[in-house]
Write a protein that holds these residues in place. Structure first.
Motif, PDB file in Angstrom:
ATOM      1  N   VAL A   1       0.863  -1.179   0.000  1.00 51.08           N
ATOM      2  CA  VAL A   1       0.000   0.000   0.000  1.00 51.08           C
ATOM      3  C   VAL A   1       0.900   1.229   0.000  1.00 51.08           C
ATOM      4  N   ASP A   2       0.752   2.063  -1.018  1.00 48.09           N
ATOM      5  CA  ASP A   2       1.484   3.325  -1.031  1.00 48.09           C
ATOM      6  C   ASP A   2       0.685   4.328  -0.202  1.00 48.09           C
ATOM      7  N   VAL A   3       1.127   4.540   1.027  1.00 51.87           N
ATOM      8  CA  VAL A   3       0.346   5.368   1.950  1.00 51.87           C
ATOM      9  C   VAL A   3       0.284   6.821   1.461  1.00 51.87           C
ATOM     10  N   THR A   4       1.346   7.260   0.765  1.00 48.71           N
ATOM     11  CA  THR A   4       1.366   8.627   0.244  1.00 48.71           C
ATOM     12  C   THR A   4       0.221   8.839  -0.749  1.00 48.71           C
ATOM     13  N   GLU A   5      -0.010   7.822  -1.580  1.00 46.71           N
ATOM     14  CA  GLU A   5      -1.017   7.941  -2.639  1.00 46.71           C
ATOM     15  C   GLU A   5      -2.426   7.611  -2.141  1.00 46.71           C
ATOM     16  N   ALA A   6      -2.518   6.935  -1.023  1.00 51.56           N
ATOM     17  CA  ALA A   6      -3.830   6.465  -0.546  1.00 51.56           C
ATOM     18  C   ALA A   6      -4.731   7.637  -0.177  1.00 51.56           C
ATOM     19  N   SER A   7      -6.026   7.434  -0.305  1.00 50.09           N
ATOM     20  CA  SER A   7      -6.985   8.482   0.066  1.00 50.09           C
ATOM     21  C   SER A   7      -7.062   8.570   1.590  1.00 50.09           C
TER      22      SER A   7
END
Lengths: 214, 352
Positions: free
Chosen positions: B72-78
């Motif tokens: 999971v890319d936390v930066t990109e996550a909503s």
């Protein structure tokens, strides 16, 4: 018991060892708070540590070993240029090298936060120097043990003794593992991580002298 | 975010069939690790952060660390996705709120293992299990740690052990914790004794969502504070033997003492709570947790029938804000959430 600083009842008691000497402090809540010694029951340990770091008296003690007044400028970490002041503000270090650069200042802080523990005794990466490091740690711990017994700090002594037996068990385990590896031909006799001469049951200190040389 | 993750059944740690699960909801072990050769995060450049992410992503996901790891890319996550992960205890609040390149690898579908990348340390590895399973969790995390170490060199120093950004984590870098449901001790007021005993043993007592959170729904977390000077095995052994058996015993005793002394009060309290959960049209998260706790105690004491523990455990999670939003696939304000939460409780507990 009366507070060291005023007439109130002392409710905060602290015992530290500074330069091998036992120093007792008995303070009331408000004097303790002034010295940064009060502990909120639910305070996160990070906040607790930064309080220790920030407390003026303690910083001096940690920084100068309690010998002189005034805080000398410490050189910054050569690797990441973190300064001691920066660390005091943020509570986090800049890189692995900081632990070496600030070792003498960090050691007393870590000791406070870690129930008096001064050395790692747990797992180590397989690639690390392993046995030789353990021998160094064992020697230090034995010296600390003798000191703790001499100053009648029996609880601390018991903790140190536990640590020593933990490391000894680990050393045994590592030697057995290494011996198995040799048996299986996985490592040659020249491997610096391999077993040192001498059978099991020998005084673990003894192979420090051979450490890694075989 | 992948549907494989965050399955509707909820993470495995919510299961109700773990050891001592009448008191211990879940057990968790986490390791703090930094990668040799990179500055810690306070001194890391954007480029450093990206490189750490890529390194971990490539090596850990490819390296047989766990069977099915999802990235999971936390930066990109909503925002909602990040909150979902926090509510499931897969990432920390700090990680959700942070800035810069950061991510998490999570084992699916069990969600037992999660590896936060670029939180306070380069790696925060966590294993979470249902019930009292500290030793099992440690065995698993130890294997994961070995597998990662086979791929990436850790920052380590012979004196201080595994080096962490904050010196309070140094040494083993290991934090062990259990989530306890303590309605009996809360009711009898003995919870303060537990707090004091824990404190004297250098253990921290916190609420449901960790540092600084309140003990909602009679849920408490107890964790070790000392990470240096003890082996991992001893930390686990001390943790398991020092206080847990006594807390478990006291909690069970308190529950039964309450039942013996004031049976009707306990019966009324749990049925009243169930009644509200089955009928209310507006419900705050706090109230839901409180009521679920009372029903749970009633079920465990055998005075409430027809409600199973796993439904209650799951409701604890599903009544959290981000989970509600996901359930109805819409952004909700606080007032709307109260309606949806009440609907959910009625639906799951057979209300009208």
């Amino acid at each position: 018991m009366q507070c060291d600083q005023c007439d109130n009842e002392a409710t905060v008691h602290e015992v530290t060892v500074v330069g091998g000497k036992r120093v007792e402090k008995h303070l009331c809540e408000s004097c303790a708070r002034e010295q940064g010694l009060t502990v909120q029951p639910n305070e996160p340990i990070n906040a607790l540590l930064s309080k220790f770091i920030m407390a003026p008296g303690l910083v001096q003690q940690a920084v100068t070993g309690g010998k002189s007044k005034g805080e000398p400028q410490a050189p910054a970490c050569p690797e990441c240029s973190m300064t001691w002041m920066e660390f005091r503000k943020s509570g986090v270090l800049g890189c692995a090298k900081c632990y070496e650069a600030f070792e003498s200042r960090l050691a007393p802080l870590i000791e406070r936060a870690q129930e008096g523990a001064t050395h790692h005794v747990g797992k180590a990466p397989r690639g690390s120097a392993g046995l030789a490091d353990h021998q160094r740690t064992l020697r230090t711990l034995r010296a600390e043990l003798a000191e703790a017994i001499a100053s009648e700090q029996y609880e601390h002594a018991a903790q140190i003794r536990d640590s020593i037996s933990d490391i000894e068990a680990q050393v045994e385990q590592q030697r057995a593992d290494a011996a198995r590896r040799v048996d299986r031909g996985l490592v040659g006799p020249d491997d610096p991580e391999g077993v040192t001469p001498g059978g099991a049951g020998e005084d673990p200190d003894a192979f420090d002298e051979f450490g890694g040389a075989s | 975010m992948s549907n494989e993750l965050l399955g509707v059944d909820g993470p495995e740690w919510l299961r109700s069939d773990g050891a001592d699960s009448d008191v211990v909801m879940s057990s968790r072990v986490r390791l703090a690790r930094n990668i040799a050769g990179f500055p810690f995060l306070s001194k890391a450049s954007d480029e450093d952060r990206r490189q750490v992410m890529e390194l971990v992503r490539e090596r850990v996901l490819a390296g047989g660390v766990a069977e099915n790891l999802l990235w999971v890319d936390v930066t990109e996550a909503s925002d909602e996705e990040r909150h979902l992960l926090v509510e499931r205890h897969l990432i920390s609040r700090q990680h959700a709120r942070g800035s810069g390149a950061r991510g998490a690898a999570i084992s699916a579908p069990d969600e037992r293992l999660s590896i936060m990348v670029n939180e306070e340390d380069h790696l925060r590895i966590q294993v979470i299990r249902a019930g009292l399973a500290v030793a099992d969790a440690m065995t698993q995390i130890d294997a994961v740690d070995d597998a990662i170490e086979g791929q990436i060199g850790y920052a380590f120093n012979p004196r201080f052990g595994y080096l962490t950004a904050c010196p309070t984590n140094v040494g083993t870098g290991m934090r062990v914790s259990v989530m306890l449901h303590l309605p009996g001790l809360r009711m009898t007021g003995e919870i303060e004794k537990v707090r004091r005993a824990a404190k004297s043993l250098n253990l921290a007592v916190r609420g449901f969502y960790g540092e600084g959170s309140e003990a909602s729904g009679d849920l408490f977390q107890i964790s070790n504070q000392t990470t240096l000077g003890k082996t991992e095995r001893r930390i686990v052994r001390d943790f398991e033997s020092a206080i847990l058996p006594r807390v478990l015993e006291y909690e069970r005793k308190s529950r039964h003492a309450l039942l013996t002394k004031s049976r009707m009060k306990i019966v009324d309290r749990s049925h009243r709570a169930l009644g509200v959960l089955r009928s209310a049209r507006l419900m705050t998260a706090e109230e839901a947790l409180k009521l679920i706790s009372r029903v749970r105690m009633g079920v465990l004491l055998g005075v409430v029938e027809g409600v199973d523990l796993s439904t209650l455990n799951r409701l604890i999670l599903l009544t959290q804000p981000a989970h509600l939003q996901r359930a109805v696939k819409a952004n909700l304000n606080q007032a709307e959430r109260r309606v949806v939460r009440a609907d959910l409780c009625r639906d799951r507990l057979g209300g009208e």
